[in-house]
Enzyme design. Structure first.
Site, short mmCIF file in Angstrom:
data_model
loop_
_atom_site.label_atom_id
_atom_site.label_comp_id
_atom_site.label_asym_id
_atom_site.label_seq_id
_atom_site.Cartn_x
_atom_site.Cartn_y
_atom_site.Cartn_z
N ASP A 1 -9.06 4.91 -2.78
CA ASP A 1 -7.96 5.33 -3.66
C ASP A 1 -8.55 5.86 -4.96
O ASP A 1 -9.77 6.06 -5.07
CB ASP A 1 -6.99 4.16 -3.91
CG ASP A 1 -7.61 3.03 -4.73
OD1 ASP A 1 -8.83 3.08 -5.02
OD2 ASP A 1 -6.88 2.10 -5.09
N GLU B 1 0.83 -1.21 0.00
CA GLU B 1 0.00 0.00 0.00
C GLU B 1 0.86 1.26 0.00
O GLU B 1 0.52 2.25 -0.66
CB GLU B 1 -0.95 0.00 1.20
CG GLU B 1 -2.07 -1.03 1.11
CD GLU B 1 -2.99 -0.81 -0.08
OE1 GLU B 1 -3.04 0.33 -0.60
OE2 GLU B 1 -3.66 -1.77 -0.49
N TYR C 1 -6.06 6.68 4.43
CA TYR C 1 -6.21 5.64 3.41
C TYR C 1 -5.48 4.36 3.81
O TYR C 1 -6.07 3.27 3.78
CB TYR C 1 -5.69 6.12 2.04
CG TYR C 1 -5.59 4.95 1.09
CD1 TYR C 1 -6.74 4.43 0.50
CD2 TYR C 1 -4.38 4.30 0.86
CE1 TYR C 1 -6.67 3.31 -0.31
CE2 TYR C 1 -4.30 3.18 0.05
CZ TYR C 1 -5.45 2.69 -0.53
OH TYR C 1 -5.39 1.57 -1.32
#
Length: 358
Positions: A144, A43, A126
């Site tokens: 995203d 990520e 996020y």
């Protein structure tokens, strides 16, 4: 919103995902438990970077640092070297700091909640949502670019980005299932990456084609609406490729904080909008007969474009590196953590000196 249209259901998306899920090096196979370390590293790498670019870096990174403890124990220059070429280098510094926090303060185990993850260095809204959902199956939202595109089309959200983000998050929460939230998060990402693409989306293959408000209106390619991008003025500078008679090249490490912090560069002056290239030799790090390359090296950062004029020169074997700089043997240059902009400058200078970098 068209009240007569069916409502989107998580079950439809999950059924599609079970048939079409992508196989990715950081993604657990069906029936396997996700590895929080691999999920987290992926990520961080995927921020501002494509999957195609990340895959080889991720696999090399995992081979070099197979556990969070191995990453935490590595010297910072080794971590930056492994990251070189991925860009946005503050991510690598934060990654290393986070690994140390997990290894030293959490016994090598990642917190399993959004709140606990958010408290770690370099983890924002996020990433905490993505890791909590994917690695721990928590009912968390991870928005995203792919998810933004899917949701703004699905609900025909007219607000411009990034102001639309809170509303997108609210919409995802209304869809979030109690079971399989991790798969749901990945399914949304896969849908945006493979079906609900920026141009020419394959609406006929989409599990949410019937309830999609943008498809009904025929306006899907206009979403999401984005505010006009502001690009800073071009900055200019110089880069000096100094090769000693034994083939060693003069380099230095940039300060840990700031743009490209902790990365390696060939020396040069400040980058300014009013930089006078004709006066660049006053920034030369050592005395040499400098050859100015005709074509500048161009690079675009997030907030401004950059043009570097490259100068190449040979210096005698007895030349001493100025304070804060060092001569790196030619065969060791590939191990230095050069970001792309300086790698391009270095290669251009070495070509001018008729010794290309392998």
């Amino acid at each position: 919103m068209d009240a007569s249209a069916p409502q989107p259901r998580a079950a439809d998306l999950l059924a599609w995902y079970d048939r079409h899920r992508r196989v990715l090096p950081w993604r657990a196979l069906p029936g396997e438990r996700a590895d929080p370390y691999r999920v987290w590293v992926s990520e961080i790498m995927l921020q501002q970077t494509t999957i195609a670019a990340v895959k080889p870096y991720f696999e090399r990174f995992m081979a070099r640092f197979p556990t969070v403890e191995a990453l935490a124990a590595a010297p910072s220059e080794i971590v930056m070297q492994a990251w070189a070429g991925l860009g946005y280098y503050s991510r690598a510094r934060n990654l290393h700091a986070c690994a140390k926090a997990v290894a030293h303060e959490h016994g090598g185990r990642f917190p399993d909640t959004e709140e606990g993850l958010r408290a770690l260095p370099g983890i924002g809204a996020y990433t905490s949502g993505a890791v909590a959902a994917i690695a721990f199956d928590r009912p968390a939202v991870a928005v995203d670019g792919n998810v933004e595109r899917v949701i703004t089309r699905l609900f025909a959200i007219e607000d411009e980005m990034p102001a639309a983000k809170p509303l997108i998050r609210e919409r995802v929460l209304t869809l979030l299932p109690h079971a399989r939230p991790g798969d749901f998060a990945q399914a949304l990402m896969d849908l945006g990456a493979t079906i609900c693409t920026p141009r020419s989306p394959a609406c006929g293959l989409c599990p949410w084609r019937e309830p999609c408000q943008a498809r009904i209106a025929g306006t899907q390619e206009s979403f999401p609406h984005k505010a006009a991008k502001k690009t800073g003025k071009t900055r200019y500078g110089a880069a000096f490729v100094a090769m000693r008679d034994d083939g060693a090249v003069l380099v230095r490490t940039r300060p840990a904080k700031g743009l490209l912090g902790g990365m390696v560069e060939v020396p040069g002056g400040d980058w300014r909008t009013d930089y006078e290239v004709d006066d660049a030799l006053r920034d030369a790090p050592v005395g040499a007969t400098w050859r100015r390359l005709m074509l500048p090296v161009r690079h675009v950062f997030t907030h401004f474009p950059l043009e570097l004029t490259v100068f190449a020169g040979r210096v005698p074997l007895e030349t001493q590196a100025p304070q804060g700089m060092r001569f790196t043997p030619f065969n060791q240059l590939k191990h230095e953590a050069f970001p792309n902009v300086f790698l391009k400058a270095l290669e251009a200078g070495l070509e001018e000196l008729q010794r290309p970098l392998d």
